[in-house]
Design a protein around this motif. Structure first.
Motif, PDB file in Angstrom:
ATOM      1  N   LEU A  90       0.813  -1.221   0.000  1.00 28.87           N
ATOM      2  CA  LEU A  90       0.000   0.000   0.000  1.00 28.87           C
ATOM      3  C   LEU A  90       0.844   1.268   0.000  1.00 28.87           C
ATOM      4  CD1 LEU A  90      -2.681  -1.113   2.609  1.00 28.87           C
ATOM      5  CD2 LEU A  90      -2.909  -1.070   0.116  1.00 28.87           C
ATOM      6  N   ALA A  91       1.921   1.285   0.788  1.00 26.99           N
ATOM      7  CA  ALA A  91       2.738   2.501   0.865  1.00 26.99           C
ATOM      8  C   ALA A  91       4.091   2.188   1.490  1.00 26.99           C
ATOM      9  CB  ALA A  91       2.029   3.571   1.700  1.00 26.99           C
ATOM     10  N   PRO A  92       5.196   2.463   0.766  1.00 25.09           N
ATOM     11  CA  PRO A  92       6.520   2.360   1.382  1.00 25.09           C
ATOM     12  C   PRO A  92       6.740   3.594   2.256  1.00 25.09           C
ATOM     13  CG  PRO A  92       6.736   3.030  -0.901  1.00 25.09           C
ATOM     14  CD  PRO A  92       5.265   2.821  -0.652  1.00 25.09           C
ATOM     15  N   ILE A  93       6.987   3.377   3.530  1.00 31.22           N
ATOM     16  CA  ILE A  93       7.098   4.500   4.464  1.00 31.22           C
ATOM     17  C   ILE A  93       8.537   4.978   4.607  1.00 31.22           C
ATOM     18  CG2 ILE A  93       6.645   5.264   6.821  1.00 31.22           C
ATOM     19  CD1 ILE A  93       4.135   4.706   5.109  1.00 31.22           C
ATOM     20  N   PHE A  94       9.456   4.057   4.911  1.00 31.52           N
ATOM     21  CA  PHE A  94      10.865   4.429   5.053  1.00 31.52           C
ATOM     22  C   PHE A  94      11.590   4.106   3.758  1.00 31.52           C
ATOM     23  CE2 PHE A  94      10.445   3.489   9.847  1.00 31.52           C
ATOM     24  CZ  PHE A  94       9.901   4.736  10.050  1.00 31.52           C
ATOM     25  N   GLN A  95      12.458   5.001   3.345  1.00 23.63           N
ATOM     26  CA  GLN A  95      13.136   4.844   2.065  1.00 23.63           C
ATOM     27  C   GLN A  95      14.415   4.017   2.154  1.00 23.63           C
ATOM     28  OE1 GLN A  95      11.584   6.024  -0.815  1.00 23.63           O
ATOM     29  NE2 GLN A  95      10.011   6.162   0.747  1.00 23.63           N
ATOM     30  N   LYS A  96      14.779   3.570   3.328  1.00 21.28           N
ATOM     31  CA  LYS A  96      15.964   2.728   3.439  1.00 21.28           C
ATOM     32  C   LYS A  96      15.794   1.729   4.582  1.00 21.28           C
ATOM     33  CE  LYS A  96      18.508   6.058   6.340  1.00 21.28           C
ATOM     34  NZ  LYS A  96      19.735   6.868   6.461  1.00 21.28           N
ATOM     35  N   THR A  97      16.432   0.596   4.428  1.00 26.85           N
ATOM     36  CA  THR A  97      16.349  -0.459   5.422  1.00 26.85           C
ATOM     37  C   THR A  97      17.064  -0.054   6.705  1.00 26.85           C
ATOM     38  OG1 THR A  97      16.935  -2.761   5.900  1.00 26.85           O
ATOM     39  CG2 THR A  97      18.404  -1.568   4.447  1.00 26.85           C
TER      40      THR A  97
END
Length: 276
Positions: A103-110
């Motif tokens: 639905l939505a990627p919240i954080f752009q990095k692991t």
């Protein structure tokens, strides 16, 4: 001359007597304990965004008071949750045939990181050659790390992955040379013990993997697509608020119970997380 007033009063009473539509109940299964990592969802709840969207939302910690762990994806597949937080494990679940929908990627990095004691050289992936790295093989961070090593296979000497606890004691006792863990959690544990460490974030080595991603099951969308859309929109509003009020959110989240991993100062930990 009183008829209009009586009529208005009668209509008002009829409106008040009408049944109020019940808010649709939704459960978001978090993938860890209550902490700033999920700040946007708390903000959406506390600021009333979910309520405005006609939703009654429960944010469920991955750990219960008795220490029992709930796997987010299993909860979603089995139907005890409507939404979950994941990462690379979402793709693994889809590979197994589950109808999981991002639905939505919240954080752009692991958030994954390699952590060593300060006396160990750790500037790049090349420095991992020959090291024994403690991992949790069931954690998606391990799969991310293995994928990263696979993409560099011709240029890197692979490290040895060992099954040891992901604690600083593992390093201090010599059972491993490094940990593959959540960087901010290891940093906070080192701060509390006054221990100097080195940290190499997976995202700094290669920005390939997203961090936390909100997802659901196709049956939830089929059942109530409008509610899913309203949940996502309210959650994103919550994240906007959380990012603009980090100190406030860190302090408030620190009052929530933790049952598995405890810190000397929950507020210091959450404030550190908010600065990431």
């Amino acid at each position: 001359m009183f008829k209009p007033l009586i009529h208005t009063f009668t209509m008002l009473m009829l409106v008040l007597a009408l049944p109020v539509a019940a808010a649709e109940r939704m459960v978001l299964q978090l993938k860890w304990e209550h902490e700033f990592q999920f700040a946007g969802y708390y903000a959406a709840l506390w600021q009333g965004y979910y309520k405005e969207a006609g939703l009654e939302v429960t944010l469920r910690s991955a750990f219960a008071e008795d220490g029992q762990y709930t796997d987010p994806q299993a909860a979603l597949i089995q139907g005890s949750a409507d939404f979950a937080i994941g990462g690379l494990d979402i793709l693994a679940g889809r590979d197994k045939g589950h109808a999981l929908v991002i639905l939505a990627p919240i954080f752009q990095k692991t958030p994954g990181a390699i952590v060593t004691l300060a006396n160990t050289k750790l500037r790049s992936l090349r420095d991992l050659a020959g090291l024994r790295i403690a991992v949790n093989r069931d954690d998606y961070i391990t799969r991310e790390f293995q994928a990263l090593l696979g993409s560099r296979q011709s240029r890197l000497t692979p490290p040895q992955l060992v099954d040891e606890p992901l604690t600083l004691d593992t390093l201090l006792n010599g059972r491993a040379d490094a940990l593959l863990t959540y960087g901010v959690s290891a940093q906070e544990a080192a701060y509390e013990r006054g221990l100097a460490i080195r940290r190499l974030n997976i995202a700094d080595a290669e920005r390939v993997f997203y961090g936390d991603t909100l997802y659901t099951h196709q049956r939830v969308i089929d059942r109530s697509p409008d509610a899913v859309q309203r949940f996502v929109q309210a959650s994103l509003r919550g994240w906007e608020y959380a990012m603009q009020h980090r100190d406030e959110m860190a302090a408030k989240i620190s009052s929530l119970p933790r049952y598995q991993v405890h810190y000397a100062s929950a507020e210091h930990y959450n404030a550190a997380f908010a600065r990431q």
